[in-house]
Scaffold this active site. Structure first.
Site, PDB file in Angstrom:
ATOM      1  N   ASN A 254       0.839  -1.199   0.000  1.00 34.41           N
ATOM      2  CA  ASN A 254       0.000   0.000   0.000  1.00 34.41           C
ATOM      3  C   ASN A 254       0.870   1.243   0.000  1.00 34.41           C
ATOM      4  O   ASN A 254       1.653   1.450   0.938  1.00 34.41           O
ATOM      5  CB  ASN A 254      -0.912   0.022   1.229  1.00 34.41           C
ATOM      6  CG  ASN A 254      -1.952  -1.075   1.150  1.00 34.41           C
ATOM      7  OD1 ASN A 254      -2.489  -1.359   0.072  1.00 34.41           O
ATOM      8  ND2 ASN A 254      -2.188  -1.732   2.265  1.00 34.41           N
ATOM      9  N   ALA A 255       0.720   2.069  -1.037  1.00 39.77           N
ATOM     10  CA  ALA A 255       1.496   3.313  -1.093  1.00 39.77           C
ATOM     11  C   ALA A 255       0.946   4.294  -0.059  1.00 39.77           C
ATOM     12  O   ALA A 255      -0.234   4.273   0.258  1.00 39.77           O
ATOM     13  CB  ALA A 255       1.386   3.904  -2.495  1.00 39.77           C
ATOM     14  N   GLY A 256       1.823   5.130   0.487  1.00 38.19           N
ATOM     15  CA  GLY A 256       1.364   6.097   1.486  1.00 38.19           C
ATOM     16  C   GLY A 256       2.493   6.987   1.949  1.00 38.19           C
ATOM     17  O   GLY A 256       3.409   7.297   1.179  1.00 38.19           O
ATOM     18  N   GLY A 260       6.046   3.619   9.845  1.00 41.27           N
ATOM     19  CA  GLY A 260       6.256   4.271  11.142  1.00 41.27           C
ATOM     20  C   GLY A 260       6.134   3.225  12.225  1.00 41.27           C
ATOM     21  O   GLY A 260       6.557   2.085  12.028  1.00 41.27           O
ATOM     22  N   CYS A 263       8.583  -0.106  15.706  1.00 43.58           N
ATOM     23  CA  CYS A 263       9.658  -1.058  15.397  1.00 43.58           C
ATOM     24  C   CYS A 263      10.438  -0.770  14.108  1.00 43.58           C
ATOM     25  O   CYS A 263      11.673  -0.754  14.138  1.00 43.58           O
ATOM     26  CB  CYS A 263       9.103  -2.473  15.351  1.00 43.58           C
ATOM     27  SG  CYS A 263       8.666  -3.059  16.996  1.00 43.58           S
ATOM     28  N   LYS A 266      13.227   2.124  14.013  1.00 40.32           N
ATOM     29  CA  LYS A 266      14.348   1.877  14.936  1.00 40.32           C
ATOM     30  C   LYS A 266      15.129   0.624  14.534  1.00 40.32           C
ATOM     31  O   LYS A 266      16.352   0.585  14.655  1.00 40.32           O
ATOM     32  CB  LYS A 266      13.855   1.834  16.378  1.00 40.32           C
ATOM     33  CG  LYS A 266      13.481   0.479  16.940  1.00 40.32           C
ATOM     34  CD  LYS A 266      13.184   0.543  18.433  1.00 40.32           C
ATOM     35  CE  LYS A 266      12.497  -0.717  18.920  1.00 40.32           C
ATOM     36  NZ  LYS A 266      13.312  -1.907  18.902  1.00 40.32           N
TER      37      LYS A 266
HETATM   38  N1  NAD Z   1       5.817  -3.663  20.420  1.00 36.53           N
HETATM   39  C1  NAD Z   1       5.911  -4.486  19.389  1.00 36.53           C
HETATM   40  O1  NAD Z   1       5.030  -4.572  18.521  1.00 36.53           O
HETATM   41  C2  NAD Z   1       7.110  -5.398  19.268  1.00 36.53           C
HETATM   42  C3  NAD Z   1       7.060  -6.502  18.401  1.00 36.53           C
HETATM   43  C4  NAD Z   1       8.161  -7.344  18.325  1.00 36.53           C
HETATM   44  C5  NAD Z   1       9.293  -7.064  19.081  1.00 36.53           C
HETATM   45  N2  NAD Z   1       9.341  -5.974  19.882  1.00 36.53           N
HETATM   46  C6  NAD Z   1      10.541  -5.736  20.690  1.00 36.53           C
HETATM   47  O2  NAD Z   1      10.308  -6.216  22.011  1.00 36.53           O
HETATM   48  C7  NAD Z   1      10.982  -5.399  22.981  1.00 36.53           C
HETATM   49  C8  NAD Z   1      10.005  -4.862  24.002  1.00 36.53           C
HETATM   50  O3  NAD Z   1       9.078  -4.048  23.324  1.00 36.53           O
HETATM   51  P1  NAD Z   1       7.762  -3.511  24.046  1.00 36.53           P
HETATM   52  O4  NAD Z   1       7.003  -2.792  22.993  1.00 36.53           O
HETATM   53  O5  NAD Z   1       7.103  -4.606  24.802  1.00 36.53           O
HETATM   54  O6  NAD Z   1       8.439  -2.465  25.090  1.00 36.53           O
HETATM   55  P2  NAD Z   1       7.748  -1.607  26.221  1.00 36.53           P
HETATM   56  O7  NAD Z   1       8.535  -0.356  26.334  1.00 36.53           O
HETATM   57  O8  NAD Z   1       6.265  -1.568  26.016  1.00 36.53           O
HETATM   58  O9  NAD Z   1       7.980  -2.464  27.559  1.00 36.53           O
HETATM   59  C9  NAD Z   1       9.209  -2.643  28.168  1.00 36.53           C
HETATM   60  C10 NAD Z   1       8.949  -2.886  29.664  1.00 36.53           C
HETATM   61  O10 NAD Z   1      10.174  -3.268  30.285  1.00 36.53           O
HETATM   62  C11 NAD Z   1      10.182  -2.726  31.585  1.00 36.53           C
HETATM   63  N3  NAD Z   1      11.553  -2.741  32.123  1.00 36.53           N
HETATM   64  C12 NAD Z   1      12.592  -1.926  31.823  1.00 36.53           C
HETATM   65  N4  NAD Z   1      13.683  -2.289  32.533  1.00 36.53           N
HETATM   66  C13 NAD Z   1      13.324  -3.361  33.278  1.00 36.53           C
HETATM   67  C14 NAD Z   1      14.006  -4.193  34.212  1.00 36.53           C
HETATM   68  N5  NAD Z   1      15.287  -3.988  34.503  1.00 36.53           N
HETATM   69  N6  NAD Z   1      13.334  -5.202  34.780  1.00 36.53           N
HETATM   70  C15 NAD Z   1      12.039  -5.417  34.489  1.00 36.53           C
HETATM   71  N7  NAD Z   1      11.339  -4.671  33.621  1.00 36.53           N
HETATM   72  C16 NAD Z   1      11.970  -3.652  33.023  1.00 36.53           C
HETATM   73  C17 NAD Z   1       9.569  -1.338  31.401  1.00 36.53           C
HETATM   74  O11 NAD Z   1       9.124  -0.787  32.613  1.00 36.53           O
HETATM   75  C18 NAD Z   1       8.441  -1.652  30.423  1.00 36.53           C
HETATM   76  O12 NAD Z   1       7.246  -1.976  31.101  1.00 36.53           O
HETATM   77  C19 NAD Z   1      11.710  -4.322  22.158  1.00 36.53           C
HETATM   78  O13 NAD Z   1      13.006  -4.779  21.897  1.00 36.53           O
HETATM   79  C20 NAD Z   1      10.910  -4.266  20.864  1.00 36.53           C
HETATM   80  O14 NAD Z   1      11.682  -3.810  19.783  1.00 36.53           O
HETATM   81  C21 NAD Z   1       8.252  -5.140  20.021  1.00 36.53           C
END
Ligand code: NAD
Length: 313
Positions: A254-256, A260, A263, A266
């Site tokens: 899908n073009a847009g 964002g 994930c 970054k």
């Molecule tokens: N959100 C997505 O759709 C998605 C999908 C696949 C992978 N990921 C990856 O998964 C990872 C987590 O993403 P997220 O979206 O769940 O992050 P998030 O920021 O929603 O949650 C991270 C949690 O970790 C907690 N935390 C930080 N330090 C801590 C510690 N020392 N001990 C215990 N808890 C601690 C924070 O308080 C927070 O609640 C990232 O690397 C992200 O790139 C995310």
């Protein structure tokens, strides 16, 4: 099986609640006391279809608990998932400080017990190896083995995605660690979900390969759309037609205004940063990132023109 989850954000909570639904005893740990206090009452700070229901059900069945007690969290699980955030640093690299903090805390409090620490957070190749080194530095008798097990769920469909993955990727360095992960995912593997067992770096790379491919596909289709605009060609028909070629497929065409979310941007920058650190500049991926930034303003004149037309000016 007893499983601890560090980080009850998006990925940690979906993982914890879903593993509890598969019959495991799960303890979720977070440093955010307010979040944990809400979760203990079954209250979530974000919406995800089906998640609240499985959190509440598993709390009731006493298969899912929440705590801020890190020592308890380390001692509870035979398998410990690391699901903390890996935000983008100023230079685009992944900030791994929380991942390393958890690895070091696990090493400090695990004594000499055998456990596996599973990186589910998205981390660059080399991170599991670095975690293993740091754990030995903190506790030379540490028997905790590192595993890489990236997550591919999509927000908005996370519970379904966790339970119906295209693949389960496990990177480990011993048969014993692979066996623990087979036990963790037994409930999914018995439904013939594909399992890829490989080494740490390959597993870590697969997550970036996946996301960068999709980001590139989006930039590709936006580039096509920009050309179509200059040619009198209809991008919707072009993408419909090329999607019929099974080697291309219909999704992410899908073009847009570009990709964002939390994930893709970054992750594209993190893999660029780590490749550059090793002396290789991935020019194609750099251009995907730059192109995506430019795409945000490409459509602006058209949107403004539409707005003018609507307001009748
Ligand atoms: N959100 C997505 O759709 C998605 C999908 C696949 C992978 N990921 C990856 O998964 C990872 C987590 O993403 P997220 O979206 O769940 O992050 P998030 O920021 O929603 O949650 C991270 C949690 O970790 C907690 N935390 C930080 N330090 C801590 C510690 N020392 N001990 C215990 N808890 C601690 C924070 O308080 C927070 O609640 C990232 O690397 C992200 O790139 C995310």
């Amino acid at each position: 099986m007893k499983i601890s989850i560090f980080g009850t954000g998006y990925v940690g909570l979906v993982t914890g609640a879903s593993l509890a639904s598969l019959g495991h005893e799960v303890l979720c740990v977070d440093v955010d006391a307010a979040k944990i206090e809400l979760l203990q009452r079954g209250v979530l700070s974000f919406f995800e279809p089906g998640l609240r229901e499985i959190v509440q059900l598993n709390i009731e069945k006493k298969r899912l608990q929440f705590t801020t007690d890190i020592v308890k969290g380390v001692q509870f699980g035979d398998a410990i998932f690391n699901c903390v955030g890996t935000p983008e640093k100023e230079d685009g690299a992944a900030d791994l400080q929380y991942v390393f903090q958890v690895a070091e805390m696990v090493a400090r409090h695990a004594g000499q017990e055998y456990k596996v620490l599973i990186n589910k957070s998205t981390v660059p190749p080399g991170t599991a190896r670095e975690c293993a080194m740091r754990m030995k530095r903190v506790n030379s008798g540490c028997e905790v083995e590192m595993v890489s097990n990236p997550e591919f769920l999509k927000q908005g469909n996370a519970v379904y995605d966790f339970n119906h993955p295209d693949k389960i990727v496990v990177g480990a360095e011993s048969v014993k660690a692979f066996q623990v992960l087979q036990k963790v995912y037994h409930g999914l593997l018995k439904m013939y979900m594909p399992l890829i067992e490989t080494n740490w770096e390959t597993a870590e790379m697969i997550k970036y390969a996946n996301n960068v491919f999709l980001a590139t596909k989006i930039s590709y289709v936006n580039e096509l759309a920009n050309i179509c605009d200059h040619m009198g060609a209809d991008i919707k028909t072009v993408t419909k037609a090329i999607g019929m070629d099974q080697r291309i497929g219909t999704k992410f065409l899908n073009a847009g205004i570009g990709y964002g979310g939390s994930c893709f941007p970054k992750d594209v920058r993190a893999i660029i940063a780590v490749a550059k650190e090793k002396g290789y500049t991935p020019e194609l991926f750099e251009e995907v990132d730059n192109f995506n930034e430019r795409q945000k303003v490409v459509l602006l004149p058209r949107i403004l023109a539409e707005l003018k037309r609507v307001s009748g000016n």
